[in-house]
Design a protein around this motif. Structure first.
Motif, mmCIF file in Angstrom:
data_model
loop_
_atom_site.group_PDB
_atom_site.id
_atom_site.type_symbol
_atom_site.label_atom_id
_atom_site.label_comp_id
_atom_site.label_asym_id
_atom_site.label_seq_id
_atom_site.Cartn_x
_atom_site.Cartn_y
_atom_site.Cartn_z
ATOM 1 N N ALA A 174 32.525 48.608 38.996
ATOM 2 C CA ALA A 174 32.976 47.377 39.109
ATOM 3 C C ALA A 174 33.041 46.349 37.833
ATOM 4 O O ALA A 174 33.910 45.628 37.802
ATOM 5 C CB ALA A 174 31.783 46.583 40.101
ATOM 6 N N ALA A 175 32.192 46.575 36.770
ATOM 7 C CA ALA A 175 32.215 46.067 35.709
ATOM 8 C C ALA A 175 33.630 46.250 34.836
ATOM 9 O O ALA A 175 34.203 45.543 34.479
ATOM 10 C CB ALA A 175 31.286 46.573 34.590
ATOM 11 N N VAL A 176 34.065 47.648 34.930
ATOM 12 C CA VAL A 176 35.337 48.141 34.398
ATOM 13 C C VAL A 176 36.453 47.347 35.089
ATOM 14 O O VAL A 176 37.540 47.011 34.532
ATOM 15 C CB VAL A 176 35.480 49.667 34.445
ATOM 16 C CG1 VAL A 176 36.732 49.918 33.772
ATOM 17 C CG2 VAL A 176 34.586 50.272 33.544
ATOM 18 N N MET A 177 36.480 47.383 36.593
ATOM 19 C CA MET A 177 37.607 46.920 37.225
ATOM 20 C C MET A 177 37.509 45.256 37.045
ATOM 21 O O MET A 177 38.851 44.755 36.719
ATOM 22 C CB MET A 177 37.292 47.169 38.791
ATOM 23 C CG MET A 177 37.413 48.473 39.143
ATOM 24 S SD MET A 177 37.070 48.754 40.690
ATOM 25 C CE MET A 177 38.164 48.074 41.913
ATOM 26 N N GLU A 178 36.480 44.645 36.810
ATOM 27 C CA GLU A 178 36.421 43.173 36.533
ATOM 28 C C GLU A 178 37.082 43.188 35.198
ATOM 29 O O GLU A 178 37.921 41.799 35.091
ATOM 30 C CB GLU A 178 35.008 42.619 36.543
ATOM 31 C CG GLU A 178 34.877 41.123 36.271
ATOM 32 C CD GLU A 178 35.401 40.212 37.323
ATOM 33 O OE1 GLU A 178 35.349 38.920 36.994
ATOM 34 O OE2 GLU A 178 35.884 40.668 38.239
ATOM 35 N N MET A 179 36.550 43.692 34.062
ATOM 36 C CA MET A 179 37.269 43.631 32.877
ATOM 37 C C MET A 179 38.688 43.695 32.684
ATOM 38 O O MET A 179 39.287 43.064 31.989
ATOM 39 C CB MET A 179 36.694 44.508 32.088
ATOM 40 C CG MET A 179 35.220 44.152 31.293
ATOM 41 S SD MET A 179 34.829 45.255 30.213
ATOM 42 C CE MET A 179 34.090 46.692 31.213
ATOM 43 N N ALA A 180 39.167 44.713 33.590
ATOM 44 C CA ALA A 180 40.540 44.938 33.688
ATOM 45 C C ALA A 180 41.552 43.703 34.282
ATOM 46 O O ALA A 180 42.467 43.426 33.630
ATOM 47 C CB ALA A 180 40.865 46.229 34.427
ATOM 48 N N CYS A 181 40.929 43.255 35.469
ATOM 49 C CA CYS A 181 41.572 41.933 36.022
ATOM 50 C C CYS A 181 41.598 40.845 35.060
ATOM 51 O O CYS A 181 42.578 40.039 35.044
ATOM 52 C CB CYS A 181 40.927 41.848 37.126
ATOM 53 S SG CYS A 181 41.371 43.055 38.580
ATOM 54 N N VAL A 182 40.420 40.607 34.208
ATOM 55 C CA VAL A 182 40.355 39.496 33.454
ATOM 56 C C VAL A 182 41.037 39.715 32.118
ATOM 57 O O VAL A 182 41.789 38.924 31.887
ATOM 58 C CB VAL A 182 38.964 39.386 33.171
ATOM 59 C CG1 VAL A 182 38.734 38.066 31.959
ATOM 60 C CG2 VAL A 182 38.150 38.878 34.383
ATOM 61 N N MET A 183 41.020 40.761 31.487
ATOM 62 C CA MET A 183 41.530 40.991 30.490
ATOM 63 C C MET A 183 43.043 41.262 30.374
ATOM 64 O O MET A 183 43.831 41.046 29.262
ATOM 65 C CB MET A 183 41.046 42.274 29.619
ATOM 66 C CG MET A 183 39.488 41.837 29.271
ATOM 67 S SD MET A 183 38.614 43.164 28.085
ATOM 68 C CE MET A 183 39.014 42.899 26.730
#
Length: 464
Positions: A174-183
């Motif tokens: 979930a952390a990686v997916m959140e980073m991908a969406c934000v970054m």
């Protein structure tokens, strides 16, 4: 030997690397360098956009697939690892559509043969979202961040039982997916790969496949993070510690035969200056800068004692790689069948996660990735001159190629210190001297761009 602080005080300057000052201990009229102390507004926006609420929703969705065991159901749309990976890909694609189409989303697939933890030939599928770099001279440099989306029970071969895997490792996924969406709303000089990998629990198979392909293709992987078990701030006794994360960083690589590079590290006392330790220093400095009040605790081991994670296949192929993990694991809530014993609930379920804590860890990741992907590459061919016996130290290096390069700074620390203590801005040159003895200090050279983004430090080898 006098301390670094005493020497610099005698020279009329106190070193303050953590504050971002480019100290010149040689002269008052030092060239002015970029402001390394200033926080980058773009990175602050990225860090501020990481959402605990979205992270929680992602984790609960992943838990809802019943099991994500590597050999579980692949045809169903609601149960098993097949449904999970298709949903992860759809989420990457949804973010991509909303953010201007900057991400390249794909499955990375191979078939694993029968092995100790694979009872039949099984397709292993990583879900990969790549954010290409935009700067000539930097776009081929790659940073990778991962979490593993597979889960397990007490019996690692149990492919049908309920295996929620909320902390291990829906938290990292979930952390990686959140980073991908934000970054992916932003552009970076270098390339960032957001990767959710499979078959970690069956032997790091997904990560090993991707890392091997990268090696064969001679990709420039400048750094890799894995996030594995970052979900809980509570230990087995109920004590809460939500103010730090462990960052595991290998020193001397594990090799059957010592390579020339490792031999040079040992000969010069640089066991604490491996490429992974240098990367960890950068993560700690930038993570603590952009996430105030949160500590990145560097653990000088490749992983927890005799355990492993998805960074290890990268380490084994010569890449700098690190592992993020919560400060105190509660083993009742990982690798366990869900059940109640003597009134104690056991199992890796979402109610035992701390979603604000996961968001803090994700913010540290994002700050480190952003600063790395905006900064120049670490200088190459960094060497210390040894032809003369002298107490000054002269370093030389190869010029960087990035068009926004401002110059370089030399950093140093006592031989007993873990982190850099002093720094001197030397300008856009490829050789510089500092009045500190190579016998008494460890040195590094960083490349800095015009916005004040500094690279990882490069350790000098002897120039004979």
């Amino acid at each position: 030997m006098a301390s670094t602080k005493a020497i610099l005080a005698g020279l009329g300057a106190i070193s303050a690397l953590a504050a971002g000052t480019g100290i010149n201990p040689c002269a008052a009229a030092a060239p002015a360098g970029p402001d390394l102390k200033r926080k980058q507004p773009e990175i602050e926006r990225i860090v501020g956009a990481i959402s605990p609420r979205r992270i929680e929703a992602t984790i609960r969705k992943l838990v809802g697939f019943h099991t994500r065991h590597t050999m579980s159901e692949t045809e169903s749309d609601t149960v098993g690892i097949g449904a999970a990976r298709r949903w992860i890909r759809s989420e990457f694609e949804r973010c991509n559509a909303a953010n201007g189409g900057r991400l390249q989303v794909a499955f990375d697939s191979h078939v694993a043969p029968v092995s100790r933890r694979i009872s039949r030939p099984t397709e292993i599928v990583n879900v990969v979202a790549t954010l290409p770099g935009t700067q000539e001279g930097a776009k081929d440099r790659i940073y990778v961040v991962s979490g593993h989306y597979d889960s397990r029970n007490t019996d690692v071969m149990d492919e049908k039982g309920y295996a929620p895997g909320a902390n291990d490792d829906a938290s990292g996924t979930a952390a990686v997916m959140e980073m991908a969406c934000v970054m992916s709303r932003h552009q970076f000089d270098a390339t960032i790969v957001f990767m959710t990998v499979a078959a970690e629990e069956q032997g790091l198979l997904g990560a090993a496949h991707w890392a091997e392909q990268a090696k064969q293709q001679k990709l420039d992987i400048a750094g890799m993070f894995t996030n594995d078990i970052i979900g809980s701030s509570r230990d087995e006794h109920g004590k809460i510690d939500d103010k730090q994360v462990r960052l595991f960083a290998e020193g001397i690589p594990v090799e059957k035969e010592m390579s020339e590079a490792v031999r040079t590290l040992v000969q010069t006392g640089g066991e604490n200056d491996s490429i992974s330790r240098q990367l960890a220093r950068h993560v700690k400095e930038q993570g603590e800068r952009y996430v105030p009040g949160f500590k990145v605790s560097v653990v000088q081991r490749r992983d927890r004692y005799l355990r492993g994670g998805d960074h290890m296949p990268f380490l084994e192929r010569g890449y700098a790689a690190l592992r993020f993990t919560e400060p105190n694991e509660d083993f009742k809530h990982q690798h366990q069948n869900v059940r109640t014993e003597n009134g104690v609930v056991i199992g890796d379920m979402p109610e035992y996660n701390d979603y604000n804590y996961i968001a803090k860890v994700a913010r540290v990741n994002a700050a480190a990735l952003a600063t790395l992907a905006l900064a120049p590459a670490a200088p190459r061919m960094v060497q210390l001159r040894t032809a003369q016996l002298e107490n000054d130290s002269t370093l030389v290096w190869q010029a960087n190629v990035e068009p926004d390069l401002a110059g370089y700074r030399i950093v140093w620390r006592d031989t007993t210190a873990a982190d850099w203590q002093g720094a001197r801005w030397v300008g856009n040159v490829t050789e510089a001297k500092v009045p500190l003895s190579k016998d008494n200090y460890f040195f590094g050279v960083q490349a800095v761009d015009k916005d004040g983004n500094a690279s990882v430090a490069a350790y000098p080898v002897p120039l004979r």
